[in-house]
Design a protein around this motif. Structure first.
Motif, PDB file in Angstrom:
ATOM      1  N   GLY A  87       0.797  -1.399  -0.134  1.00  0.00           N
ATOM      2  CA  GLY A  87      -0.103  -0.104   0.018  1.00  0.00           C
ATOM      3  C   GLY A  87       0.912   1.328  -0.058  1.00  0.00           C
ATOM      4  N   ILE A  88       1.834   1.142   0.632  1.00  0.00           N
ATOM      5  CA  ILE A  88       2.647   2.522   0.889  1.00  0.00           C
ATOM      6  C   ILE A  88       3.274   2.703  -0.492  1.00  0.00           C
ATOM      7  CG2 ILE A  88       4.851   3.317   1.846  1.00  0.00           C
ATOM      8  CD1 ILE A  88       4.151   1.718   4.303  1.00  0.00           C
ATOM      9  N   ALA A  89       3.903   1.601  -1.028  1.00  0.00           N
ATOM     10  CA  ALA A  89       4.636   1.729  -2.604  1.00  0.00           C
ATOM     11  C   ALA A  89       3.757   2.078  -3.579  1.00  0.00           C
ATOM     12  CB  ALA A  89       5.166   0.444  -3.007  1.00  0.00           C
ATOM     13  N   ALA A  90       2.314   1.851  -3.465  1.00  0.00           N
ATOM     14  CA  ALA A  90       1.387   2.344  -4.356  1.00  0.00           C
ATOM     15  C   ALA A  90       1.029   3.952  -4.189  1.00  0.00           C
ATOM     16  CB  ALA A  90       0.090   1.484  -4.369  1.00  0.00           C
ATOM     17  N   LEU A 117       9.450  -3.094   1.576  1.00  0.00           N
ATOM     18  CA  LEU A 117       9.408  -2.018   0.794  1.00  0.00           C
ATOM     19  C   LEU A 117      10.469  -1.911  -0.253  1.00  0.00           C
ATOM     20  CD1 LEU A 117       8.841   0.955   3.108  1.00  0.00           C
ATOM     21  CD2 LEU A 117       7.452   0.598   1.099  1.00  0.00           C
ATOM     22  N   GLY A 118      11.638  -2.591   0.005  1.00  0.00           N
ATOM     23  CA  GLY A 118      12.794  -2.718  -0.870  1.00  0.00           C
ATOM     24  C   GLY A 118      12.302  -3.730  -1.985  1.00  0.00           C
ATOM     25  N   GLU A 119      11.425  -4.500  -1.900  1.00  0.00           N
ATOM     26  CA  GLU A 119      10.548  -5.378  -2.980  1.00  0.00           C
ATOM     27  C   GLU A 119       9.679  -4.738  -3.999  1.00  0.00           C
ATOM     28  OE1 GLU A 119       9.361  -9.347  -1.686  1.00  0.00           O
ATOM     29  OE2 GLU A 119      10.584  -9.505   0.257  1.00  0.00           O
ATOM     30  N   PHE A 120       8.792  -3.900  -3.018  1.00  0.00           N
ATOM     31  CA  PHE A 120       7.561  -3.360  -3.877  1.00  0.00           C
ATOM     32  C   PHE A 120       7.764  -2.023  -4.345  1.00  0.00           C
ATOM     33  CE2 PHE A 120       5.364  -6.060  -0.932  1.00  0.00           C
ATOM     34  CZ  PHE A 120       4.742  -7.048  -1.929  1.00  0.00           C
ATOM     35  N   ALA A 121       8.792  -1.265  -3.425  1.00  0.00           N
ATOM     36  CA  ALA A 121       9.071   0.399  -4.069  1.00  0.00           C
ATOM     37  C   ALA A 121      10.368   0.287  -4.736  1.00  0.00           C
ATOM     38  CB  ALA A 121       9.186   1.194  -2.710  1.00  0.00           C
ATOM     39  N   THR A 122      10.449   0.125  -5.979  1.00  0.00           N
ATOM     40  CA  THR A 122      11.578  -0.151  -6.872  1.00  0.00           C
ATOM     41  C   THR A 122      11.920   0.898  -7.882  1.00  0.00           C
ATOM     42  OG1 THR A 122      10.097  -1.547  -8.490  1.00  0.00           O
ATOM     43  CG2 THR A 122      11.101  -2.941  -6.676  1.00  0.00           C
TER      44      THR A 122
END
Length: 321
Positions: free
Chosen positions: A240-243, A274-279
């Protein structure tokens, strides 16, 4: 900020808190009572007005220039109504009208509780000095609010940043909001405990804590099911944060609420996920920080949102002429 006061009200699923807040964010007088969230709409309103009445009876009430309300949501700031997921009797309930019967002609500013917390953390907490931030509360529910270009951006109805109801699993469990796979349905304290118990976790003592706090203690001690429950929560939060970061280019994420008290049991897997989703390059280095205002964040934030509202300033200016 001025030396005048704002009456702040924070409405959640378990408690209603109220305070008189000065222009530096200090709470000069604080009161609290139970929400009675499973009772009738009128009884829940009475819980709120009981708190507000206690504020009006304080010797400093004559200095109050406005009332700020942060409520569990969704809220509709345009119409002064609320429909909190965790207060079943309130659906499009005329909260502002109900409170106005106690406060009189004072201007009332209504925002969602997530927006209030964002305003508070930006004013005096972990997001102070940050221009673009998402501030979250992870507790029995999951909420949030946005600071964009150095200002609270609650949106037209006061709900902007409500990250708890972003879907991160479109085939997931049905959420009370009507959606599926919402962040809240996976990451909230209630759902951390629900998942752990369903997976076979039990506290070491027969009468031990079966809430998210008990699961956190077990995770800190190395229990694999408890660790998995918090990892699952952290991954939902990270998605959700990354989106959100991808949409509005936030730089800082502030996380508060009861679940955040788990410390590294939550923050460790959250930063890893977050390292996986916020790329993408512009979201790759998100700062993640624990909230600083604790249980008073909603009150400080309801006041801050009130101070920052242009209509409130306009009315206050007219009153001073």
């Amino acid at each position: 900020m001025t030396t005048d006061l704002v009456a702040a009200v924070d409405i959640g699923g378990t408690k209603v808190a109220g305070a008189l807040v000065d222009g530096t964010g200090d709470l000069l007088h604080r009161v609290q009572g139970p929400t009675r969230a499973r009772e009738s709409a009128e009884n829940v309103l009475r819980a709120v007005t009981d708190v507000v009445t206690q504020l009006t009876e304080h010797e400093l009430w004559h200095r109050v220039v406005a009332v700020g309300i942060g409520s569990a949501g969704p809220v509709d700031a345009r119409n002064g109504t609320v429909s909190p997921v965790n207060i079943p009797a309130w659906r499009e309930f005329p909260l502002v009208e109900g409170v106005r019967k106690t406060t009189g002609a004072l201007p009332i500013n209504l925002v969602g509780d997530g927006a209030a917390i964002a305003a508070g953390e930006h004013w005096t907490g972990a997001a102070r000095g940050r221009s673009n931030a998402l501030c979250m509360v992870v507790s029995t529910g999951v909420g949030g609010g946005l600071i964009v270009d150095g200002r609270l951006r609650p949106g037209p109805t006061g709900n902007a940043g409500h990250i708890g109801h972003i879907s991160v699993d479109f085939n997931g469990d049905l959420c009370p909001c009507g959606g599926r796979g919402c962040v809240e349905r996976i990451a909230s304290g209630t759902n951390i405990a629900r998942y752990a118990l369903a997976a076979g976790w039990r506290p070491a003592e027969p009468d031990g804590d079966v809430t998210a706090a008990g699961v956190a203690a077990a995770a800190a001690a190395g229990d694999p099911i408890a660790l998995a429950a918090y990892d699952r929560s952290a991954r939902a939060l990270a998605a959700g944060i990354a989106a959100t970061a991808t949409l509005v280019e936030i730089e800082t994420v502030v996380v508060g609420g009861g679940v955040s008290q788990a410390g590294e049991v939550l923050f460790g897997p959250l930063r890893r996920a977050l390292g996986e989703f916020a790329t993408l390059p512009f979201v790759r280095n998100l700062e993640v920080a624990p909230a600083q205002l604790g249980t008073d964040a909603g009150l400080v934030g309801a006041a801050a949102a009130c101070w920052s509202d242009p209509d409130t300033f306009l009315i206050r200016g007219e009153a001073g002429n």
